[in-house]
Design a protein around this motif. Structure first.
Motif: not given
Length: 166
Positions: A10-12, A17-24, A30-34
């Motif tokens: 969760e992030d303001a 098309d752009s969002f924060k993820i948690a990984y390891e 991240l920002r989507l291509y296309f």
């Protein structure tokens, strides 16, 4: 690089098309291509961008376009919360930002940009890439354009909004 078992953070700043993820144990934006989703709020730096987005969808008003951006944000967040997804990224930076371009695939084999286009919630606009299955970016973009034609014909998302009377 393939990221499995990441989670939406969760992030303001999150939007369609752009969002924060948690990984390891690390967080990444991240920002989507296309695709490009409409802005979710109006402020001076995005005024011209919102005008371009409104025009792309056949002349929506700025408030309609902002509402479309909010709808895309909810759509993306709901999918990323409710469904398992896998991220493909080359950690290619988006301009001078901390964001990296990525593709997000769901268990049904469909990529997030396909779902957004099918729902009429974004425009086909921005950088593309080769797909993990080896298909060319132009072929995938053609596929997105076909999905967009279908969304227009079905009046989904932005394509179903009434246009302001001038």
């Amino acid at each position: 690089m393939t990221l499995v078992d990441s989670q939406l953070v969760e992030d303001a700043g999150n939007d369609g098309d752009s969002f924060k993820i948690a990984y390891e144990g690390s967080e990444h934006v991240l920002r989507l291509y296309f695709v490009d989703c409409a802005e979710k709020r109006l402020y001076p730096l995005v005024k011209n961008r919102l005008k371009d987005q409104a025009a792309y969808f056949g002349g929506l008003s700025i408030p309609q376009t902002v509402n479309l951006g909010l709808e895309a944000k909810v759509f993306t967040e709901q999918l990323l919360h409710e469904r398992r997804f896998t991220i493909q990224t080359r950690w290619e930076r988006v301009f001078d930002s901390a964001r990296s371009y990525a593709l997000v695939f769901f268990d049904d084999g469909e990529e997030l940009s396909e779902k957004l286009v099918r729902a009429g919630l974004c425009r086909i606009h921005t950088k593309g890439t080769w797909m993990p299955d080896g298909s060319r970016e132009f072929d995938f973009e053609d596929h997105l354009r076909e999905l967009e034609r279908e969304a227009k014909a079905a009046h989904r998302g932005a394509w179903g909004r009434p246009r302001p009377v001038e």
